[in-house]
Design an enzyme around this catalytic site. Structure first.
Site, PDB file in Angstrom:
ATOM      1  N   CYS A  95      41.098  -3.946 -32.161  1.00  0.00           N
ATOM      2  CA  CYS A  95      42.390  -4.273 -31.541  1.00  0.00           C
ATOM      3  C   CYS A  95      43.238  -5.025 -32.556  1.00  0.00           C
ATOM      4  CB  CYS A  95      42.141  -5.151 -30.313  1.00  0.00           C
ATOM      5  SG  CYS A  95      43.637  -5.666 -29.465  1.00  0.00           S
ATOM      6  N   HIS A 137      42.015   1.228 -23.173  1.00  0.00           N
ATOM      7  CA  HIS A 137      42.121  -0.028 -23.930  1.00  0.00           C
ATOM      8  C   HIS A 137      43.527  -0.626 -23.751  1.00  0.00           C
ATOM      9  CE1 HIS A 137      41.367  -2.530 -27.680  1.00  0.00           C
ATOM     10  NE2 HIS A 137      42.681  -2.598 -27.561  1.00  0.00           N
ATOM     11  N   GLU A 138      44.551   0.207 -23.935  1.00  0.00           N
ATOM     12  CA  GLU A 138      45.939  -0.301 -23.864  1.00  0.00           C
ATOM     13  C   GLU A 138      46.319  -0.683 -22.426  1.00  0.00           C
ATOM     14  OE1 GLU A 138      47.195  -1.140 -26.550  1.00  0.00           O
ATOM     15  OE2 GLU A 138      45.866   0.040 -27.830  1.00  0.00           O
ATOM     16  N   HIS A 141      45.315  -4.111 -21.573  1.00  0.00           N
ATOM     17  CA  HIS A 141      46.241  -5.142 -22.071  1.00  0.00           C
ATOM     18  C   HIS A 141      47.302  -5.475 -21.015  1.00  0.00           C
ATOM     19  CE1 HIS A 141      45.219  -6.013 -26.224  1.00  0.00           C
ATOM     20  NE2 HIS A 141      45.119  -4.731 -26.537  1.00  0.00           N
TER      21      HIS A 141
HETATM   22  C1  Y12 Z   1      39.750   3.265 -29.883  1.00  0.00           C
HETATM   23  C2  Y12 Z   1      39.560   1.940 -29.981  1.00  0.00           C
HETATM   24  C3  Y12 Z   1      40.615   1.087 -29.822  1.00  0.00           C
HETATM   25  C4  Y12 Z   1      41.855   1.553 -29.550  1.00  0.00           C
HETATM   26  C5  Y12 Z   1      42.992   0.617 -29.333  1.00  0.00           C
HETATM   27  C6  Y12 Z   1      43.929   0.558 -30.479  1.00  0.00           C
HETATM   28  N1  Y12 Z   1      43.396  -0.256 -31.537  1.00  0.00           N
HETATM   29  C7  Y12 Z   1      43.916  -0.249 -32.765  1.00  0.00           C
HETATM   30  O1  Y12 Z   1      44.857   0.468 -33.014  1.00  0.00           O
HETATM   31  C8  Y12 Z   1      43.320  -1.181 -33.737  1.00  0.00           C
HETATM   32  C9  Y12 Z   1      43.707  -1.234 -34.995  1.00  0.00           C
HETATM   33  C10 Y12 Z   1      43.251  -2.229 -35.962  1.00  0.00           C
HETATM   34  C11 Y12 Z   1      43.795  -2.220 -37.235  1.00  0.00           C
HETATM   35  C12 Y12 Z   1      43.455  -3.198 -38.157  1.00  0.00           C
HETATM   36  O2  Y12 Z   1      43.967  -3.147 -39.431  1.00  0.00           O
HETATM   37  C13 Y12 Z   1      45.003  -3.995 -39.799  1.00  0.00           C
HETATM   38  O3  Y12 Z   1      45.388  -4.873 -39.076  1.00  0.00           O
HETATM   39  C14 Y12 Z   1      45.615  -3.740 -41.111  1.00  0.00           C
HETATM   40  C15 Y12 Z   1      42.594  -4.194 -37.814  1.00  0.00           C
HETATM   41  O4  Y12 Z   1      42.391  -5.211 -38.760  1.00  0.00           O
HETATM   42  C16 Y12 Z   1      41.220  -5.469 -39.378  1.00  0.00           C
HETATM   43  O5  Y12 Z   1      40.208  -4.901 -39.060  1.00  0.00           O
HETATM   44  C17 Y12 Z   1      41.256  -6.504 -40.418  1.00  0.00           C
HETATM   45  C18 Y12 Z   1      42.030  -4.204 -36.558  1.00  0.00           C
HETATM   46  C19 Y12 Z   1      42.350  -3.217 -35.627  1.00  0.00           C
HETATM   47  C20 Y12 Z   1      42.040   2.883 -29.440  1.00  0.00           C
HETATM   48  C21 Y12 Z   1      40.977   3.735 -29.596  1.00  0.00           C
HETATM   49 CO    CO Z   2      44.213  -3.944 -28.189  1.00  0.00          CO
END
Ligand code: Y12
Ligand code: CO
Length: 176
Positions: A95, A137-138, A141
């Site tokens: 997340c 997931h969203e 939130h």
């Molecule tokens: C499967 C699981 C979760 C989801 C929900 C949406 N989650 C995300 O989009 C998470 C993105 C994410 C990106 C990161 O990278 C940066 O911030 C650059 C992150 O950061 C680190 O790991 C350091 C963490 C999460 C949908 C489907």
């Molecule tokens: Co999230």
């Protein structure tokens, strides 16, 4: 519109988001600002509460087979409601509001969601796989629920310990 990702343990993330009644320029401005922020931060899903707007709004952009995200595949959901939840799935989730932590979460495999687009038109989507997981997931939130709230007691304790350490290291690096 300038937006910033709200990160755990900010209490804002516990807020329940409110129904959108006005599909106006302000809503479009919010959606238009959320998309580039989500891409910049390597996200595939983002809810408005994660940028401090307690509205029932979320966006999703699942990468294609080549791992690329394109605006063609952007889904904007306003006031989403799950009308069908079937089967079981486990997915290692992350997340943008809980950076650096990933953990397996139990979800439904298939969902059907009724929602509105940015103009207030009603839409129906039935899906499974990564998109289904991302929708669930969203939508959590919007209720003030984070994926870490769904972990077992032991896994949650492990998370709190690791996350505290990570925040401490971040602070020390900033001050050195
Ligand atoms: C499967 C699981 C979760 C989801 C929900 C949406 N989650 C995300 O989009 C998470 C993105 C994410 C990106 C990161 O990278 C940066 O911030 C650059 C992150 O950061 C680190 O790991 C350091 C963490 C999460 C949908 C489907
Ligand atoms: Co999230």
């Amino acid at each position: 519109m300038e937006l910033k990702i709200v990160e755990y343990p900010d209490k804002k993330l516990k807020e329940k988001s409110v129904e959108v009644k006005c599909f106006d320029a302000l809503l479009h401005k919010l959606l238009d600002a959320m998309y580039p922020l989500m891409l910049e931060t390597n996200g595939i899903g983002l809810a408005a509460i994660q940028v401090a707007h307690a509205k029932r709004v979320l966006i999703l952009n699942i990468p294609n087979e080549d791992g690329e995200q394109s605006k063609e595949n952007l889904i904007e959901m306003i006031n989403p409601v799950l009308t069908k939840k079937e089967g079981d799935a486990v997915y290692q989730e992350g997340c943008l509001s809980v950076p650096g932590f990933y953990e397996d979460v139990n979800r439904f495999d298939t969902v059907c969601v009724n929602y509105q687009d940015r103009h207030g038109n009603t839409k129906i989507l039935e899906t499974d796989g990564l998109l289904s997981i991302a929708i669930q997931h969203e939508m959590d939130h919007l209720e003030g629920i984070l994926f870490i709230d769904k972990l077992s007691y032991a896994r949650r304790k492990k998370f709190e310990k690791e996350y505290k350490r990570m925040l401490k290291e971040k602070k020390e690096n900033k001050n050195s």
